[in-house]
Design a protein around this motif. Structure first.
Motif, short mmCIF file in Angstrom:
data_model
loop_
_atom_site.label_atom_id
_atom_site.label_comp_id
_atom_site.label_asym_id
_atom_site.label_seq_id
_atom_site.Cartn_x
_atom_site.Cartn_y
_atom_site.Cartn_z
N ARG A 149 2.29 1.65 -3.41
CA ARG A 149 1.23 2.03 -4.35
C ARG A 149 0.98 3.54 -4.29
N GLN A 150 1.12 4.13 -3.10
CA GLN A 150 0.90 5.56 -2.92
C GLN A 150 1.95 6.40 -3.64
N GLU A 151 3.07 5.77 -3.99
CA GLU A 151 4.16 6.51 -4.64
C GLU A 151 3.88 6.84 -6.10
N GLU A 164 0.83 -1.20 0.00
CA GLU A 164 0.00 0.00 0.00
C GLU A 164 0.87 1.26 0.00
N ALA A 165 1.93 1.27 0.79
CA ALA A 165 2.82 2.43 0.83
C ALA A 165 3.48 2.64 -0.53
#
Length: 164
Positions: A43-45, A40-41
């Motif tokens: 993916r946020q990039e 998830e982290a």
């Protein structure tokens, strides 16, 4: 405690079973949660096509899921804590000393998971060598065909239950 009588079951010490069960519990609980957070982290990039962190996390997730499947199957089918009889007959769970092609070797016959982090050599009872020696006793001489096609001579010197 014996969980099955299947011929495909691995023999495990209670310590090895407990260690593997703890690993499975961690991977299927906190381990999965950690990798989901990493994905998830990443993916946020942004753009996933060029996101190395995302691809690394997805690869790690695949490895964790594969290990979970491996441990689940191993633990489901394991014979636990039943030391084989000290009768000199080679079977899973024994430390075997054998002269193999002229060289003396000592190894555990069974699952690599039993040995844990030790430097003990382990041969599966399903390997060509393991399948050839199971059921033989101290003093027996035999030969088997290795995967490369060569005949290998083996003399069983001793077979004692593994004591962890």
């Amino acid at each position: 405690m014996s969980t099955t009588n299947s011929a495909t079951a691995a023999w495990l010490t209670q310590e090895a079973f407990d260690r593997l069960k703890a690993e499975l519990d961690h991977l299927s609980g906190p381990g999965r949660a950690e990798i989901v957070q990493k994905i998830e982290a990443a993916r946020q990039e942004g753009d996933l096509k060029e996101n190395g962190g995302y691809h690394a996390a997805k690869e790690e997730q695949g490895k964790i899921e594969a290990r979970i499947r491996q441990l689940t199957a191993l633990l489901r089918d394991a014979h636990v804590g039943e030391s084989p009889a000290d009768d000199g007959i080679v079977e899973p769970g024994m430390i075997v000393v054998a002269r193999i092609a002229g060289d003396e070797e000592s190894f555990l016959l069974g699952s690599r998971e039993i040995a844990g982090d030790s430097d003990l050599d382990v041969f599966s009872e399903k390997s060509p060598l393991g399948a050839a020696i199971v059921g033989h006793k101290e003093g027996d001489k035999l030969s088997y065909t290795a995967p490369n096609g060569k005949d290998i001579t083996v003399e069983i010197i001793s077979a004692k239950p593994y004591a962890g």
